[in-house]
Design an enzyme around this catalytic site. Structure first.
Site, mmCIF file in Angstrom:
data_model
loop_
_atom_site.group_PDB
_atom_site.id
_atom_site.type_symbol
_atom_site.label_atom_id
_atom_site.label_comp_id
_atom_site.label_asym_id
_atom_site.label_seq_id
_atom_site.Cartn_x
_atom_site.Cartn_y
_atom_site.Cartn_z
ATOM 1 N N ASP A 37 0.863 -1.186 0.000
ATOM 2 C CA ASP A 37 0.000 0.000 0.000
ATOM 3 C C ASP A 37 0.899 1.235 0.000
ATOM 4 O OD1 ASP A 37 -1.707 2.192 0.809
ATOM 5 O OD2 ASP A 37 -3.146 0.697 1.504
ATOM 6 N N CYS A 77 -6.785 4.008 -2.085
ATOM 7 C CA CYS A 77 -6.778 2.579 -1.753
ATOM 8 C C CYS A 77 -7.906 1.774 -2.386
ATOM 9 C CB CYS A 77 -6.813 2.407 -0.235
ATOM 10 S SG CYS A 77 -5.472 3.249 0.632
ATOM 11 N N LYS A 125 -4.567 -7.158 3.823
ATOM 12 C CA LYS A 125 -5.394 -6.028 3.405
ATOM 13 C C LYS A 125 -6.033 -6.291 2.043
ATOM 14 C CE LYS A 125 -5.310 -0.991 3.432
ATOM 15 N NZ LYS A 125 -4.489 0.195 3.765
ATOM 16 N N HIS A 248 -1.360 24.724 -9.946
ATOM 17 C CA HIS A 248 -2.669 24.415 -10.516
ATOM 18 C C HIS A 248 -3.698 24.454 -9.389
ATOM 19 C CE1 HIS A 248 -5.898 21.887 -12.200
ATOM 20 N NE2 HIS A 248 -5.442 22.262 -13.393
#
Length: 523
Positions: A37, A77, A125, A248
């Site tokens: 992750d 995620c 996970k 931006h």
């Protein structure tokens, strides 16, 4: 340790060479995927690999293939994992944010392998179905385009634990890795059928900052002196930041809501980056435990091993940490494969993305891919023995984002040297164009200088997705869901809103914000 690694790598290499790389009609390889992750994919090849010792991603790169331009399909995620598991773009499954992802009965590549005789096991996970994140995260995702700045995350900080003998910092991941290793040695080694194992890690995702409470975002980069020794501190650079006036508007919004608009010393920035790289080293060691278990069990030569991540982490590039951005640090993910059916030592420049994993794994197992997948098998790029595709694979990669910490739906197309980013309806927010061949840091928006390139890429993007229509759908969803949530809370609404830390001035001027939300809901 180094002698052992060299001997281990040579042994594993001989096993794979002895087996050979060509598939046949009867052999079906085992499949092991390790998915981290927030792992920046640029660290898995030069020059990123010079920043931190990652011996097992290096091993996969040498024994198999590394994709040099692999991207998440959504830099957060749950939507990213939804795309990986389903093989379909986020707008097709309507996996809009960390609250709204795949339905529980959605078909995944693991389901297809199981239906076709594979023994399957998922550990760690998963994070790809709906409803798994905090109220704060969900509400912010739903109200990201109201007329004021939201603030959720804590300021990024570092946290040093233990000493030079402290190896297991992320104990939850280590426990899951131990279970995976035990399963390989005791269960997988005795199976008479091929198996598929998925191991999902939390690292190197930053930890929750305890002082912010359990529902706050993660802003603590935590490691130990043991892992910091793996980092080449002298090679760490301090990223260049644009002045606020040149940012931006969506990037400025992200910087503010990630609590990165204040002052940071060069030492703070270097430390955050060093701690992040050390966390990557700890994740790499867990990958190593899986590789060792396969080798010791005699399964390495018959197993396709894949390492990837759901997204990266900016680690203070562009005055941001976390993900939720199309900049390379956030959207570029690792993708490495090794094993039977994969040619050794490949460094592949083609743009690919996580939706390609589904058809690739089925292709390796000799299983026809179902209709409706967004990705394409990577096997023709990986193996000289693969059957060429009927049509050439696309020469672009696509990603989209609809969650929190960005105040407009975002769409990215990577093709060749160019990265094109469009927002919302394509009119109200200016587009961005980066030439990654000359501007790896993505500091120079070339959209005004190359309007013809922008027109061509925007036309291609609209063939991939009708992004103005998708943006309108996300806005309708956001307003409907927030209105339902607000009405459901009743009198608790004001108290809950005040606890979300959206803006330092909320408590002083609640009516102004209530009015802005009412206007937004009625739009």
């Amino acid at each position: 340790m180094n002698v052992f690694c060299v001997a281990f790598f040579i042994s594993a290499q001989l096993q794979v060479l002895a087996f050979g790389f060509k598939r046949n009609a009867t052999f079906r390889p085992n499949v092991v995927m390790v998915m981290s992750d927030a792992f920046d994919g640029r660290l898995t090849f030069d020059p990123g690999s010079r920043l931190v010792q990652l011996p097992f991603t290096k091993y996969l790169r040498e024994q198999g293939a590394v994709f040099l331009n692999s991207y998440t399909n959504s830099p957060i995620c749950c939507p990213s994992r939804a795309a990986m598991w389903s093989g379909r773009f986020v707008h097709l499954t309507e996996s809009w944010n960390n609250h709204k992802c795949l339905d529980g009965n959605a078909t995944t590549w693991m389901d297809d392998l199981r239906k076709n005789g594979y023994h399957t096991r998922s550990l760690g996970k998963l994070d790809f179905t709906s409803g798994g994140h905090s109220v704060s995260n969900r509400v912010e995702a739903w109200t990201r385009d109201v007329r004021f700045l939201l603030q959720q995350e804590g300021r990024p900080v570092t946290d040093l634990r233990g000493d030079e003998t402290t190896v297991r910092v992320m104990t939850k991941d280590w426990k899951t890795t131990d279970i995976a290793v035990e399963w390989i040695r005791k269960t997988a080694a005795s199976l008479s059928q091929p198996f598929a194992l998925y191991l999902g890690l939390n690292l190197p995702h930053p930890y929750h900052t305890d002082s912010l409470g359990p529902t706050a975002g993660g802003s603590t980069f935590r490691t130990s002196p043991y892992w910091l020794k793996k980092v080449s501190y002298q090679n760490i650079t301090v990223p260049k930041w644009l002045p606020f006036s040149e940012m931006h508007p969506v990037d400025y919004y992200s910087t503010y809501t990630k609590n990165c608009s204040g002052n940071f010393t060069e030492q703070e920035v270097r430390d955050i980056r060093a701690f992040y790289y050390a966390m990557c080293a700890e994740a790499d060691a867990m990958l190593g435990e899986v590789v060792r278990a396969l080798q010791v069990s005699g399964l390495l030569s018959s197993t396709v091993l894949l390492f990837t991540s759901d997204h990266g982490d900016l680690a203070m590039e562009h005055r941001q940490f976390y993900k939720m951005s199309m900049f390379e640090g956030s959207s570029h993910v690792p993708l490495l494969l090794a094993g039977p059916g994969v040619k050794r030592g490949l460094q592949l420049p083609q743009p690919v993305s996580l939706v390609d994993i589904y058809p690739t794994l089925l292709d390796l197992a000799g299983i026809p891919a179902p209709a409706g997948l967004s990705g394409n098998s990577l096997l023709p790029l990986l193996s000289p023995a693969a059957v060429p595709p009927a049509e050439p694979r696309p020469d672009w990669a696509f990603s989209e984002y609809h969650g929190c910490n960005a105040n407009a739906s975002t769409y990215m197309l990577r093709q060749g040297r160019w990265k094109y980013i469009a927002y919302g309806d394509g009119l109200s927010v200016p587009a961005q164009l980066f030439d990654l061949s000359s501007d790896a840091e993505e500091l120079h928006n070339m959209a005004a200088r190359f309007p013809v390139v922008c027109q061509r890429l925007d036309s291609l993007l609209r063939r991939v997705v009708d992004y103005p229509a998708v943006s309108r759908k996300v806005q309708r969803y956001s307003r409907t869901e927030f209105s339902r949530w607000r009405l459901g809370l009743g009198k608790q609404y004001t108290d809950v809103i005040g606890s979300l830390r959206w803006h330092w001035d909320w408590q002083r001027h609640p009516k102004m914000y209530e009015s802005a939300i009412d206007e937004w809901l009625g739009a």
